[in-house]
Design an enzyme around this catalytic site. Structure first.
Site, PDB file in Angstrom:
ATOM      1  N   ALA A 123       9.261  -0.144   5.798  1.00 45.60           N
ATOM      2  CA  ALA A 123       9.598   0.731   4.095  1.00 45.60           C
ATOM      3  C   ALA A 123       8.245   1.932   4.914  1.00 45.60           C
ATOM      4  CB  ALA A 123       9.264  -0.086   2.889  1.00 45.60           C
TER       5      ALA A 123
ATOM      6  N   GLY B 131       3.839  -3.650   4.152  1.00 43.60           N
ATOM      7  CA  GLY B 131       4.334  -5.343   4.078  1.00 43.60           C
ATOM      8  C   GLY B 131       3.608  -6.267   5.140  1.00 43.60           C
TER       9      GLY B 131
ATOM     10  N   ASP C  53      -3.149  -1.135   9.982  1.00 42.07           N
ATOM     11  CA  ASP C  53      -3.444  -1.431   8.082  1.00 42.07           C
ATOM     12  C   ASP C  53      -4.021  -2.031   8.343  1.00 42.07           C
ATOM     13  OD1 ASP C  53      -2.355   1.565   8.192  1.00 42.07           O
ATOM     14  OD2 ASP C  53      -0.298   0.388   7.541  1.00 42.07           O
TER      15      ASP C  53
ATOM     16  N   VAL D  19      10.520  -4.234   3.505  1.00 39.96           N
ATOM     17  CA  VAL D  19      10.364  -4.517   5.438  1.00 39.96           C
ATOM     18  C   VAL D  19      10.880  -2.834   6.430  1.00 39.96           C
ATOM     19  CG1 VAL D  19      10.621  -5.713   7.516  1.00 39.96           C
ATOM     20  CG2 VAL D  19      10.511  -6.795   5.508  1.00 39.96           C
TER      21      VAL D  19
ATOM     22  N   LYS E 263       0.629  -1.494  -0.397  1.00 39.26           N
ATOM     23  CA  LYS E 263       0.148   0.108  -0.327  1.00 39.26           C
ATOM     24  C   LYS E 263       0.673   0.715  -0.188  1.00 39.26           C
ATOM     25  CE  LYS E 263       0.511   2.147   3.729  1.00 39.26           C
ATOM     26  NZ  LYS E 263       1.304   2.736   4.597  1.00 39.26           N
TER      27      LYS E 263
HETATM   28  P1  ATP Z   1       3.189  -0.240   7.816  1.00 36.92           P
HETATM   29  O1  ATP Z   1       3.495   0.585   6.652  1.00 36.92           O
HETATM   30  O2  ATP Z   1       1.680  -1.011   8.122  1.00 36.92           O
HETATM   31  O3  ATP Z   1       4.096   1.018   9.002  1.00 36.92           O
HETATM   32  P2  ATP Z   1       5.788  -0.724   7.601  1.00 36.92           P
HETATM   33  O4  ATP Z   1       6.023  -0.697   6.435  1.00 36.92           O
HETATM   34  O5  ATP Z   1       6.608   0.403   8.418  1.00 36.92           O
HETATM   35  O6  ATP Z   1       4.524  -1.054   7.656  1.00 36.92           O
HETATM   36  P3  ATP Z   1       6.068  -3.819   8.032  1.00 36.92           P
HETATM   37  O7  ATP Z   1       7.310  -4.205   6.827  1.00 36.92           O
HETATM   38  O8  ATP Z   1       4.921  -3.904   7.704  1.00 36.92           O
HETATM   39  O9  ATP Z   1       6.107  -2.287   8.257  1.00 36.92           O
HETATM   40  O10 ATP Z   1       6.470  -4.849   9.510  1.00 36.92           O
HETATM   41  C1  ATP Z   1       7.764  -4.199   9.747  1.00 36.92           C
HETATM   42  C2  ATP Z   1       7.945  -5.105  11.572  1.00 36.92           C
HETATM   43  O11 ATP Z   1       6.905  -5.933  11.508  1.00 36.92           O
HETATM   44  C3  ATP Z   1       8.699  -5.075  11.337  1.00 36.92           C
HETATM   45  O12 ATP Z   1       9.939  -5.315  12.884  1.00 36.92           O
HETATM   46  C4  ATP Z   1       8.657  -6.837  11.359  1.00 36.92           C
HETATM   47  O13 ATP Z   1       9.888  -7.566  12.284  1.00 36.92           O
HETATM   48  C5  ATP Z   1       7.462  -7.015  11.708  1.00 36.92           C
HETATM   49  N1  ATP Z   1       6.621  -8.133  11.156  1.00 36.92           N
HETATM   50  C6  ATP Z   1       6.078  -9.217  11.474  1.00 36.92           C
HETATM   51  N2  ATP Z   1       5.431  -9.936  10.583  1.00 36.92           N
HETATM   52  C7  ATP Z   1       5.848  -9.475  10.065  1.00 36.92           C
HETATM   53  C8  ATP Z   1       5.174  -9.470   8.025  1.00 36.92           C
HETATM   54  N3  ATP Z   1       4.475 -10.765   7.404  1.00 36.92           N
HETATM   55  N4  ATP Z   1       5.826  -8.706   7.365  1.00 36.92           N
HETATM   56  C9  ATP Z   1       7.186  -7.979   7.515  1.00 36.92           C
HETATM   57  N5  ATP Z   1       7.437  -7.094   8.641  1.00 36.92           N
HETATM   58  C10 ATP Z   1       6.864  -8.167   9.932  1.00 36.92           C
END
Ligand code: ATP
Length: 286
Positions: free
Chosen positions: A99, A103, A138, A97, A11
């Site tokens: 980001a 994800g 989210d 991850v 997203k």
């Molecule tokens: P958002 O945009 O919802 O804030 P994000 O892109 O910042 O998400 P993600 O990559 O979704 O972050 O999540 C990062 C954190 O969540 C990390 O600390 C990771 O260890 C934990 N996590 C738990 N499950 C997952 C997963 N299936 N995929 C990625 N990270 C995960």
């Protein structure tokens, strides 16, 4: 054993605004969200002995309930009143991850959709989104996807008219950003730059990509530490100079997105950014 593989799209935020801090410790958000073609692949093997666990090949991602995909499976099982014990979730990670591109939440949403199909639980998409609320802010959006206004913590969703055909370049710089630190910084600030969310929604309604591009903005950009802010600004400038109609940071960053009406310009921008950044993706809205 029954198996299913699902796409879990990333997203992006076309806008991100914070309306205020809430007494419960959360913040009241207002965001225009869009799902894009960059996807993880999530495979469910229901009945595969070994308990409920997630495998991704990435050693730093949790395998237990700290993985949002496992948390979603547990929430689903409870909501459906089921008692199965074994589920292997295999996640082929393509979405970066930490980001700002949801994800983990999208993996969780894919698990909810997949289990709904595999077990025949019969939840409607709205009911499934509600099951996802406890898993992460989210997750409800990721269950429904598309173009939507997200309010509250992100769980109050209003579908919006889909984007006209366009291309979205994602570029993730190498640093990571602490989301709680950004909220704390936002709490301290007196003067805040804000996106024109109503204007962005009107532009979507009219299918006007140029007007939408001008209104892309994320309030977190205004509270970044100065060095990170400079790097985000640098990527935005590179995207705009390459022909993007607008550019903004997504979520709590650090991924930056650029909106293009022409694929050749988007491709050229992505190629250019790849000279400096390892994680650059050319995507479309889905
Ligand atoms: P958002 O945009 O919802 O804030 P994000 O892109 O910042 O998400 P993600 O990559 O979704 O972050 O999540 C990062 C954190 O969540 C990390 O600390 C990771 O260890 C934990 N996590 C738990 N499950 C997952 C997963 N299936 N995929 C990625 N990270 C995960």
């Amino acid at each position: 054993m029954t198996s299913l593989t699902l796409q879990a799209p990333a997203k992006v935020n076309l806008t991100l605004d914070i309306l205020g801090a809430r007494p419960d410790g959360y913040h009241e958000m207002e965001m225009v969200m869009q799902s894009v073609s960059l996807c993880d692949a999530v495979t469910l093997d229901l009945g595969d002995p070994g308990g409920i666990r997630a495998e991704s090949g990435l050693h730093f991602l949790p395998k237990d309930k700290d993985n949002l995909a496992v948390a979603a499976a547990l929430a689903f099982r409870e909501a459906a009143g089921q008692d199965w014990q074994d589920l292997r979730i295999t996640i082929q990670k393509e979405i970066p991850v930490c980001a700002g591109t949801a994800g983990g939440s999208s993996d969780a949403a894919a698990v909810l959709r997949g289990l709904n199909t595999l077990t025949g639980a019969g939840f409607s998409p709205q009911e499934l989104a509600r099951v996802g609320e406890a898993v992460g802010s989210d997750v409800p959006y990721c269950v429904l996807g598309g173009t939507a206004l997200a309010q509250g913590r992100g769980e109050i969703l209003t579908p919006l008219k889909p984007l006209p055909p366009c291309h979205i370049v994602l570029c993730k710089p190498a640093f990571s950003i602490s989301t709680p630190a950004l909220f704390r910084e936002w709490d301290k600030q007196k003067r805040r730059l804000r996106p024109d969310t109503q204007g962005a929604m009107a532009a979507l309604d009219q299918g006007d990509l140029v007007a939408l591009g001008r209104r892309m903005f994320n309030v977190f950009e205004g509270v970044l530490p100065s060095q990170q802010r400079r790097e985000i600004e640098g990527i935005k400038t590179a995207l705009i100079q390459a022909g993007a109609l607008g550019a903004a940071m997504s979520g709590s960053g650090p991924t930056v997105l650029g909106l293009f009406d022409r694929e050749d310009l988007a491709q050229a921008a992505a190629d250019r950014l790849k000279e400096t950044y390892a994680e650059v993706f050319l995507t479309q809205p889905v």
